[in-house]
Design a protein around this motif. Structure first.
Motif, PDB file in Angstrom:
ATOM      1  N   PRO A   1       0.820  -1.215   0.000  1.00  0.00           N
ATOM      2  CA  PRO A   1       0.000   0.000   0.000  1.00  0.00           C
ATOM      3  C   PRO A   1       0.851   1.261   0.000  1.00  0.00           C
ATOM      4  O   PRO A   1       0.532   2.225  -0.684  1.00  0.00           O
ATOM      5  N   PHE A   2       1.951   1.259   0.739  1.00  0.00           N
ATOM      6  CA  PHE A   2       2.815   2.429   0.780  1.00  0.00           C
ATOM      7  C   PHE A   2       3.510   2.653  -0.544  1.00  0.00           C
ATOM      8  O   PHE A   2       3.692   3.769  -0.990  1.00  0.00           O
ATOM      9  N   LEU A   3       3.856   1.574  -1.195  1.00  0.00           N
ATOM     10  CA  LEU A   3       4.475   1.641  -2.506  1.00  0.00           C
ATOM     11  C   LEU A   3       3.546   2.309  -3.500  1.00  0.00           C
ATOM     12  O   LEU A   3       3.934   3.193  -4.245  1.00  0.00           O
ATOM     13  N   LEU A   4       2.284   1.917  -3.466  1.00  0.00           N
ATOM     14  CA  LEU A   4       1.332   2.450  -4.429  1.00  0.00           C
ATOM     15  C   LEU A   4       0.873   3.858  -4.073  1.00  0.00           C
ATOM     16  O   LEU A   4       0.488   4.619  -4.949  1.00  0.00           O
ATOM     17  N   ILE A   5       0.923   4.215  -2.809  1.00  0.00           N
ATOM     18  CA  ILE A   5       0.561   5.567  -2.406  1.00  0.00           C
ATOM     19  C   ILE A   5       1.527   6.577  -3.019  1.00  0.00           C
ATOM     20  O   ILE A   5       1.182   7.717  -3.267  1.00  0.00           O
TER      21      ILE A   5
ATOM     22  N   ALA B   1      -2.834   8.071  -5.099  1.00  0.00           N
ATOM     23  CA  ALA B   1      -3.100   9.034  -4.037  1.00  0.00           C
ATOM     24  C   ALA B   1      -4.461   9.700  -4.223  1.00  0.00           C
ATOM     25  O   ALA B   1      -5.074  10.150  -3.258  1.00  0.00           O
ATOM     26  N   GLN B   2      -4.952   9.715  -5.448  1.00  0.00           N
ATOM     27  CA  GLN B   2      -6.238  10.336  -5.724  1.00  0.00           C
ATOM     28  C   GLN B   2      -7.406   9.388  -5.469  1.00  0.00           C
ATOM     29  O   GLN B   2      -8.547   9.794  -5.526  1.00  0.00           O
ATOM     30  N   GLY B   3      -7.125   8.156  -5.206  1.00  0.00           N
ATOM     31  CA  GLY B   3      -8.199   7.204  -4.919  1.00  0.00           C
ATOM     32  C   GLY B   3      -7.785   5.812  -5.299  1.00  0.00           C
ATOM     33  O   GLY B   3      -6.846   5.613  -6.034  1.00  0.00           O
TER      34      GLY B   3
ATOM     35  N   LYS C   1      -1.656  -4.944 -13.917  1.00  0.00           N
ATOM     36  CA  LYS C   1      -2.748  -4.005 -14.123  1.00  0.00           C
ATOM     37  C   LYS C   1      -2.693  -2.867 -13.106  1.00  0.00           C
ATOM     38  O   LYS C   1      -2.877  -1.708 -13.460  1.00  0.00           O
ATOM     39  N   VAL C   2      -2.408  -3.187 -11.837  1.00  0.00           N
ATOM     40  CA  VAL C   2      -2.291  -2.157 -10.803  1.00  0.00           C
ATOM     41  C   VAL C   2      -1.168  -1.187 -11.149  1.00  0.00           C
ATOM     42  O   VAL C   2      -1.347   0.036 -11.070  1.00  0.00           O
ATOM     43  N   LEU C   3      -0.039  -1.711 -11.584  1.00  0.00           N
ATOM     44  CA  LEU C   3       1.073  -0.830 -11.967  1.00  0.00           C
ATOM     45  C   LEU C   3       0.675   0.061 -13.147  1.00  0.00           C
ATOM     46  O   LEU C   3       0.927   1.265 -13.130  1.00  0.00           O
ATOM     47  N   ALA C   4       0.071  -0.535 -14.150  1.00  0.00           N
ATOM     48  CA  ALA C   4      -0.349   0.239 -15.333  1.00  0.00           C
ATOM     49  C   ALA C   4      -1.365   1.310 -14.970  1.00  0.00           C
ATOM     50  O   ALA C   4      -1.274   2.444 -15.452  1.00  0.00           O
ATOM     51  N   GLU C   5      -2.324   0.949 -14.131  1.00  0.00           N
ATOM     52  CA  GLU C   5      -3.356   1.928 -13.732  1.00  0.00           C
ATOM     53  C   GLU C   5      -2.778   3.079 -12.920  1.00  0.00           C
ATOM     54  O   GLU C   5      -3.369   4.149 -12.853  1.00  0.00           O
ATOM     55  N   ASN C   6      -1.618   2.854 -12.326  1.00  0.00           N
ATOM     56  CA  ASN C   6      -0.963   3.886 -11.532  1.00  0.00           C
ATOM     57  C   ASN C   6       0.232   4.495 -12.267  1.00  0.00           C
ATOM     58  O   ASN C   6       1.144   5.034 -11.654  1.00  0.00           O
ATOM     59  N   ASN C   7       0.205   4.382 -13.585  1.00  0.00           N
ATOM     60  CA  ASN C   7       1.231   4.982 -14.446  1.00  0.00           C
ATOM     61  C   ASN C   7       2.627   4.528 -14.083  1.00  0.00           C
ATOM     62  O   ASN C   7       3.571   5.302 -14.124  1.00  0.00           O
ATOM     63  N   GLN C   8       2.748   3.273 -13.750  1.00  0.00           N
ATOM     64  CA  GLN C   8       4.051   2.690 -13.430  1.00  0.00           C
ATOM     65  C   GLN C   8       4.376   1.631 -14.453  1.00  0.00           C
ATOM     66  O   GLN C   8       5.180   0.880 -14.450  1.00  0.00           O
TER      67      GLN C   8
END
Length: 73
Positions: A8-12, A18-20, A66-73
């Protein structure tokens, strides 16, 4: 077990997250991949783990990728 809380901290750290977003779902999506590919780097900080995930992108589960892609990573 507490090491898996790094996700969670990584993705924050990403602006999109951070926007949701669903922290629990994101943690579940990548926790296995972090454990599998980045275990040795889990104590080195969130950005190191993120970098490790990116280095192993072709091996990641579809959910984590998918999580990485959705978070522009």
């Amino acid at each position: 077990m507490t090491r898996l809380l790094i996700i969670p901290f990584l993705l924050i750290a990403t602006s999109a997250f951070a926007q949701g977003g669903n922290t629990s779902a994101n943690q579940s999506a990548c926790s296995r991949d972090v454990s599998r590919f980045c275990r040795a780097k889990m104590n080195d900080g969130d950005m190191v783990v993120l970098s490790c995930l990116k280095e192993n992108r072709s091996k990641l589960s579809k959910a984590c990728a998918k999580v990485l892609a959705e978070n522009n990573q």
